[in-house]
Design an enzyme around this catalytic site. Sequence first.
Site, mmCIF file in Angstrom:
data_model
loop_
_atom_site.group_PDB
_atom_site.id
_atom_site.type_symbol
_atom_site.label_atom_id
_atom_site.label_comp_id
_atom_site.label_asym_id
_atom_site.label_seq_id
_atom_site.Cartn_x
_atom_site.Cartn_y
_atom_site.Cartn_z
ATOM 1 N N GLU A 125 0.841 -1.192 0.000
ATOM 2 C CA GLU A 125 0.000 0.000 0.000
ATOM 3 C C GLU A 125 0.882 1.250 0.000
ATOM 4 O O GLU A 125 1.802 1.347 0.815
ATOM 5 C CB GLU A 125 -0.896 0.013 1.243
ATOM 6 C CG GLU A 125 -1.972 1.079 1.180
ATOM 7 C CD GLU A 125 -2.951 1.004 2.352
ATOM 8 O OE1 GLU A 125 -4.142 1.221 2.137
ATOM 9 O OE2 GLU A 125 -2.494 0.724 3.479
ATOM 10 N N GLY A 264 2.624 0.895 11.023
ATOM 11 C CA GLY A 264 2.297 0.096 12.197
ATOM 12 C C GLY A 264 1.939 -1.320 11.828
ATOM 13 O O GLY A 264 2.397 -2.283 12.447
ATOM 14 N N MET A 266 -0.334 -3.740 8.346
ATOM 15 C CA MET A 266 -0.966 -3.694 7.031
ATOM 16 C C MET A 266 -1.971 -4.824 6.896
ATOM 17 O O MET A 266 -1.680 -5.974 7.236
ATOM 18 C CB MET A 266 0.098 -3.791 5.924
ATOM 19 C CG MET A 266 -0.477 -3.802 4.521
ATOM 20 S SD MET A 266 -1.399 -2.282 4.164
ATOM 21 C CE MET A 266 -2.412 -2.847 2.790
ATOM 22 N N GLU A 267 -3.142 -4.487 6.344
ATOM 23 C CA GLU A 267 -4.278 -5.398 6.306
ATOM 24 C C GLU A 267 -4.274 -6.346 5.113
ATOM 25 O O GLU A 267 -5.336 -6.627 4.526
ATOM 26 C CB GLU A 267 -5.582 -4.590 6.314
ATOM 27 C CG GLU A 267 -5.859 -3.762 5.061
ATOM 28 C CD GLU A 267 -5.362 -2.337 5.112
ATOM 29 O OE1 GLU A 267 -5.851 -1.497 4.336
ATOM 30 O OE2 GLU A 267 -4.467 -2.056 5.935
ATOM 31 N N ASN A 268 -3.126 -6.867 4.719
ATOM 32 C CA ASN A 268 -3.109 -7.854 3.644
ATOM 33 C C ASN A 268 -4.138 -8.944 3.940
ATOM 34 O O ASN A 268 -4.218 -9.449 5.060
ATOM 35 C CB ASN A 268 -1.726 -8.504 3.533
ATOM 36 C CG ASN A 268 -0.616 -7.493 3.522
ATOM 37 O OD1 ASN A 268 -0.621 -6.541 2.757
ATOM 38 N ND2 ASN A 268 0.357 -7.684 4.409
ATOM 39 N N HIS A 298 -7.765 -3.334 14.564
ATOM 40 C CA HIS A 298 -7.873 -2.435 13.408
ATOM 41 C C HIS A 298 -7.668 -3.216 12.111
ATOM 42 O O HIS A 298 -8.464 -3.106 11.166
ATOM 43 C CB HIS A 298 -6.826 -1.319 13.546
ATOM 44 C CG HIS A 298 -6.786 -0.355 12.402
ATOM 45 N ND1 HIS A 298 -7.232 0.939 12.504
ATOM 46 C CD2 HIS A 298 -6.331 -0.488 11.124
ATOM 47 C CE1 HIS A 298 -7.065 1.554 11.340
ATOM 48 N NE2 HIS A 298 -6.512 0.709 10.489
ATOM 49 N N GLU A 299 -6.609 -4.012 12.064
ATOM 50 C CA GLU A 299 -6.333 -4.766 10.834
ATOM 51 C C GLU A 299 -7.390 -5.840 10.594
ATOM 52 O O GLU A 299 -7.763 -6.106 9.443
ATOM 53 C CB GLU A 299 -4.934 -5.389 10.899
ATOM 54 C CG GLU A 299 -3.803 -4.399 11.164
ATOM 55 C CD GLU A 299 -3.822 -3.181 10.267
ATOM 56 O OE1 GLU A 299 -4.203 -3.306 9.079
ATOM 57 O OE2 GLU A 299 -3.470 -2.080 10.745
ATOM 58 N N GLU A 321 -9.834 3.486 6.495
ATOM 59 C CA GLU A 321 -9.055 3.649 7.718
ATOM 60 C C GLU A 321 -9.902 4.146 8.883
ATOM 61 O O GLU A 321 -9.737 3.701 10.020
ATOM 62 C CB GLU A 321 -7.873 4.594 7.458
ATOM 63 C CG GLU A 321 -6.893 4.088 6.415
ATOM 64 C CD GLU A 321 -6.310 2.726 6.757
ATOM 65 O OE1 GLU A 321 -6.383 2.289 7.921
ATOM 66 O OE2 GLU A 321 -5.787 2.081 5.849
#
Length: 849
Positions: A125, A264, A266-268, A298-299, A321
């Site tokens: 990203e 911090g 990443m939402e892969n 969050h992720e 986000e």
Amino acid sequence: MPGQNLTRKEAEERASIATVYHYDVELNLAENDETFTSKSTIDFDAHDGASTFLDLIADEVYSIEVNGEARDVSAFYDSRVHLDGLKERNRVTVIAKCRYMHTGEGLHRFTDPADGKSYTYSQFEVPDSRRVFAVFEQPDMKAQFTFHVITPADWTVFSNSPTPVPTDVDGLKRWDFTATEQISSYITAIVAGPYVGKTGSLTSSDGREIPLGVYCRQSLEQYLDADWVMDVTRAGFKFFEKEYGRPYPFRKYDQIFVPEYNAGAMENAGCITFRDQYIFRTKPTSAELEGLANTILHELAHMWFGDLVTMRWWNDLWLNESFAEFMSHLCLAEGTEEWKSAWTGFMARKDWGMRQDQMPTTHPIVAPIRDLEDVEVNFDGITYAKGAAVLRQLVSYVGRDNFFAGVGEYFKKHAWMNTTLPDLMRELEAASGRDLDAWSKVWLEEAGVTLLRPEIVVSEDGTLTELAVIQEAFTPGSSLRPHRLAVAGYDLVDGKIERVFHEELDVDGQRTVVESAAGIKRPELILVNDGDLAYAKIRMDEQSLQFAINNIAKFEESLTRSIIIASAWDMVRDAQMPARAFIDLVLAAAPVEQDITVLQLWLRQLDKAVTEYVPNEDRVAVLDLVGHRLLILARAMSAGTDQQRVLTLAAARRAYTPEQVEAIDRLRTGEDTLMGLDVDVELKWELLMASVAGGLAGEEQIDEMLKSDTTMTGRQKAEEARATRPKQDVKDEAFAKVISDPSLANDTRIAIGRGYWRGDVSNPDLYASHVQIYFGSLLRIWEDNTSHTAQAIVALGFPSKIVGRLNSVDVVATGNKWLKDNEDAPAGLVRLVSEFVAEAERATRIQAL
């Protein structure tokens, strides 16, 4: 020529020409430690005879094949593979030599100094999957991805699909993954190396058994609490599946802690990556655990909002986000037992949004994103924190049940597809019966922040004749907004603060009367936004403010104290309260604060007030006072508590006089002790920084400490400590490294930058000669580095800490001259510099007060 940029118009045109449905990507990661071979085969439909392009950043393209026909490799230029003469059905294969990165972008490679083992991981990203394979690099061209990866024999590979059993190929391993779900390229992932960890599982709401995995590099395995991570994850699954009304959309869930990360986490899809500073080498504070739990949630929230349903273009990045930010705090507060007060901690995030929203570069939550350069600098406090605060308002506005009913319909209608904001708003309108056009316009499409204050009319007998909430457009041009909030009154009763009045109401327009307050005795403190539901600047009347200052330590609720101090901090930043008064307020409140996230926020604000906002004539006295008081507080805290540790760290940062530095050094050497304080490796490094900055320790002590901590973190701490030494040649060398050394990894550069600025208030002359060099280097910095690295360098080098400290250097004037002389500079660079200059101007106004 576009270079590595991509405009929204280009993306829309490309999506209208081509429809991609599958990528087959082969990566050979066993060749050398600098480059790897990438083979991409892309299947897509197009208009017959059309032309378009693939995105690719590579050292060299070996071959291009279009529908079985070899094309000249000269079709690869300007970071694009140009394609023409396409058919209705197409297969394009591109073989290229790609380069490992050391900036946290693309495919990052790292060799652990603790054991010499090498690791890789991807971070794509916003536009960096093109550093690993040829791709249509835009979020609305979703496809399935099938990855094949060749690695050394002792490596393991993780991706979006479940990890397969590898096959042996000439002493190497080949990992053939199954195809992913329909996803965007920026959430694909390749994580490869000798990672270790632990596995588990959970049962999804639809009865599927979802495999879980938590991994890290080998030298950190002893510190990895995988069971804790999986426990938080299970709580999140249960909460989100219930609230979203939809089972988890992917087949497994791996969480991998990786080194030298530029973010911090990443939402892969199904393969989350976290910065491995989240693995704590020493006992973590409650704030550190809450921060990690919030990031995990969050992720996880993104798996539905962002991964299952994805924005069409980056102008709706905020929705991805902000939604994840809101949902993670909601889950902490309602879906866990440990963090019921998560909305108090949210104030630290909200502070970020409020600061960003008062910059000259503030923008609507729904920001206009013209190209990739716009989005690169748009991961800011408005995108995350303001957006989450506004979503919290929206939930109150439409009703919680209606909100989640609408979200459920949104997922049902748009699963595996791309959407825009109106798609979500239509479902919320249908569920709630509310027309959200006006709400959306003032909250999402307009920038800035409004101000709320009480208007109080008191009768002769001391009762309230009328209490009203006044709303003012603090940011020029912004509209007044609807708020759902509470107004409360507090009195001192038998030595304790008690809430004697409370009403929750809708505030809209310029003036809203609080009907139920009429006729009651005027409370000593009238607090607008009790409970912190609203997103606005809050002011207190003079009587309330003085009462709050005099009695701050007597408030029992952390959230109430936080709202008061947030209002005071806002007044400081608006040059309506002297920095010294705020410092006294924080020092009075700190001893009773139990919420460590909030306490750390106050101490960060204290640092800024001391270093940037106190006028020169008061500087020495304030530095002496703060260093002295923090030492007293550290010694007074209960043994072994988080407060004791956090305040000891603060005392080390603010040690100023020789006596204060000596006290910190005695803690470092063990000559003095604080009962219950564990002077572990992390704390010892921080104490050493204070000793080095104060001249009581130097290179010999740094080398000695490094021998006992040979990890990557230890090496970074040593670099920071060396840059901390208060000598001109040391500062010159550190400054040169920060702005000019291309070999530095992200975290090492940040560590040197922190050390460089240590002692900023005590020795401003050490930095004077660097100001002109910094501004003269900005264009080169932006040109020579990737976006993340360039932004970090610009931030680390800006001379905020010496604003107003030297007669010979006018930072504001120098910055404004650069902006005037470089109006045509890249927009992202101009934006960053203008923000820093605006903050410098703010500091001069506060100092003048």
